[in-house]
Design an enzyme around this catalytic site. Structure first.
Site, PDB file in Angstrom:
ATOM      1  N   LYS A 132       0.861  -1.182   0.000  1.00  0.00           N
ATOM      2  CA  LYS A 132       0.000   0.000   0.000  1.00  0.00           C
ATOM      3  C   LYS A 132       0.895   1.228   0.000  1.00  0.00           C
ATOM      4  O   LYS A 132       2.033   1.173   0.498  1.00  0.00           O
ATOM      5  CB  LYS A 132      -0.871   0.014   1.257  1.00  0.00           C
ATOM      6  CG  LYS A 132      -2.112   0.870   1.128  1.00  0.00           C
ATOM      7  CD  LYS A 132      -3.266   0.133   0.479  1.00  0.00           C
ATOM      8  CE  LYS A 132      -4.425   1.069   0.187  1.00  0.00           C
ATOM      9  NZ  LYS A 132      -5.607   0.333  -0.306  1.00  0.00           N
ATOM     10  N   ASP A 172      -6.967   4.376  -4.593  1.00  0.00           N
ATOM     11  CA  ASP A 172      -7.633   4.247  -3.286  1.00  0.00           C
ATOM     12  C   ASP A 172      -8.237   5.622  -3.009  1.00  0.00           C
ATOM     13  O   ASP A 172      -8.459   6.393  -3.964  1.00  0.00           O
ATOM     14  CB  ASP A 172      -6.604   3.831  -2.211  1.00  0.00           C
ATOM     15  CG  ASP A 172      -7.265   3.428  -0.886  1.00  0.00           C
ATOM     16  OD1 ASP A 172      -7.858   2.343  -0.828  1.00  0.00           O
ATOM     17  OD2 ASP A 172      -7.209   4.204   0.088  1.00  0.00           O
TER      18      ASP A 172
END
Ligand code: NDP
Length: 454
Positions: A132, A172
């Site tokens: 991430k 995201d």
């Protein structure tokens, strides 16, 4: 007191160690806590995992890269942001996970997301490790040119840490098609190769059909699987949905298509309550508001006058409904919210967002026997279709919407099946948290065992 090198430290000793090694990283510690109990029970009698210290290794990211991102705003001010990429675990495939641009981004937030992503990606059955990234940059209120300059600067450092067989980021919060386009363009310009290094790309340049819809639709498919497992369905049920971004609008769309009635949407300012329900036209209006006009959800009520707006950061959980889909951000549904939902008779909760429910809130749902799907299972549809985008890029082909829709439905069924396999309580109740944690963990842990001490 057992040493940290003892093979059989108990859960409290283990968590104490995690807290000591990650001071102040509350979100990361919360995410580890959420899986540790289940994994401890699962590995209790499995000496091979203890011997190899798999649990201690899996909570230590492979690496965390932190870097400075400088850019110039439209008024010629030099701005400095911090960027990160957390590469958590690549035992079963290249690191894979989104990039978040939001002022609340910290190393702790990205470590929690990368950790969760490792289990989620494993659950999909596709060969993807967990990662991430992001930056404490707020795209809200910035011009397109400012966002472009920031994305280019961010990629000018990130490019050296990623690659189609190394690490494949996606979008995201705060990173949609526009930001992916700017970052992909900069990557391609630097390395002088066209390769599938990012997913969530536009259809014109290697993106996959179904990717924008996949997370929200997938969360609803998972919800349907849970309901059907207990002989129910979505049709005729009311739903409260939070968020108004990519995940929330597509979750609302699929609920509506399947005959449910969506009553709410929200953003960080507050929520709207539309007692008439959101039909496709209203959902399209919200998509335009958020993606094109980049407006606020409060504007919905100027247009659809039967709806009411509740500001000051209010959340929609006190609105009575059969189904709840938190689709905004982490820790947006706490113990009190969970109690309100249970008192109003909620039947099932499916998390479109990552870790939107606090640990205390999760316990309220579990104690009340509410069907509860954690994000790592329920929102895995997005990364699953990203995995399919990687396959299409490698093969230089593109599958159509219908085929990808069928694949997504099957993938979510498969994830639901794994959760039932490891989480069935034998009394008609499925502990989806336990099922997802164990099924996700087992595949990664077994791969790590195969590699020896690395
Ligand atoms: P978007 O940026 O498209 O939308 C985010 C939404 O959440 C916006 O409505 C935003 O409101 C709201 N929001 C963000 N921060 C807060 C906050 N602190 N309090 C209240 N509301 C907030 O993001 P996505 O829809 O892509 O992502 C939503 C969630 O889903 C995240 O948890 C993400 O990690 C998760 N997820 C996303 C996937 C994807 O494919 N996109 C895949 C898997 C999970 P505002 O505009 O006011 O900020």
């Amino acid at each position: 007191m057992a040493s940290v090198y003892d093979r059989h430290v108990d859960l409290n000793q283990f968590m104490e160690g995690v807290k000591k090694r990650n001071p102040g990283q509350t979100e990361f510690i919360q995410a580890v806590q959420e899986v540790a109990q289940d994994i401890f029970d699962f590995i209790e009698d499995k000496e091979e995992y203890h011997h190899a210290q798999i649990l201690r290794r899996i909570v230590e990211p492979d690496r965390v890269v932190s870097f400075r991102v400088c850019w110039e705003d439209d008024n010629h001010n030099i701005r400095v942001q911090r960027g990160w990429r957390v590469q958590c675990n690549n035992a079963i495939g290249p690191y894979k996970g989104g990039i978040r641009f939001h002022p609340s981004v910290t190393e702790s937030v990205l470590k929690f997301l990368a950790f969760e992503q490792t289990f989620k990606n494993s659950l999909t059955g596709l060969p993807m490790g967990g990662g991430k990234g992001g930056a404490n940059f707020n795209p809200k209120g910035k011009s397109d040119a400012e966002v472009m300059r920031f994305c280019q600067s961010f990629m000018t450092e990130l490019y050296r840490h990623i690659g189609p067989d190394t690490d494949v980021p996606a979008g995201d919060i705060g990173v949609g098609g526009r930001e992916i386009g700017y970052m992909f363009g900069q990557y391609k310009r630097i390395v002088n190769r066209w390769e599938g290094v990012l997913t969530g790309k536009g259809l014109e340049y290697g993106g996959s059909a179904m990717r924008p819809e996949a997370t929200g639709y997938g969360a609803v498919y998972f919800l349907r699987n849970m309901l059907q497992h207990r002989g129910m369905d979505i049709e005729g049920h009311t739903a409260v949905v939070s968020g108004s971004g990519n995940v929330a609008t597509h979750a609302a769309e699929k609920i509506t298509q399947l005959g449910g009635k969506v009553l709410t949407l929200s953003d960080s300012g507050g929520f709207i309550h539309d007692p008439d329900g959101l039909d496709q036209e209203k959902i399209d209006w919200v998509k335009h508001l958020k993606n094109v006009k980049r407006g606020r959800i409060s504007e919905y009520c100027d247009h659809f006058t039967n709806a009411s707006y509740h500001g000051d950061g209010a959340r929609p959980w006190k609105v009575s409904a059969d189904l709840a889909l938190p689709c905004a951000t982490q820790n947006e549904l706490d113990e009190e919210d969970a109690k309100a939902l249970v008192e109003n008779g909620v039947k099932a909760v499916s998390e479109g967002a990552n870790m939107p429910t606090t640990l205390e809130g999760v316990h309220v749902f579990q104690d009340a026997n509410v069907m509860y799907a954690p994000g790592k299972a329920a929102n895995a549809g997005g990364v699953a279709v990203s995995g399919l985008e990687m396959s299409q890029n490698s093969e230089r082909i593109s599958w159509n919407h219908g085929r990808l829709g069928d694949m997504l439905t099957e993938l979510m069924e498969g994830i639901h099946g794994k959760c039932v396999e490891f989480g069935d309580q034998g009394n008609g109740h499925v502990d989806y948290v336990k099922g997802a944690n164990i099924a996700g963990f087992k595949k990664v842990a077994d791969a790590m065992l195969a590699f020896g001490v690395v």
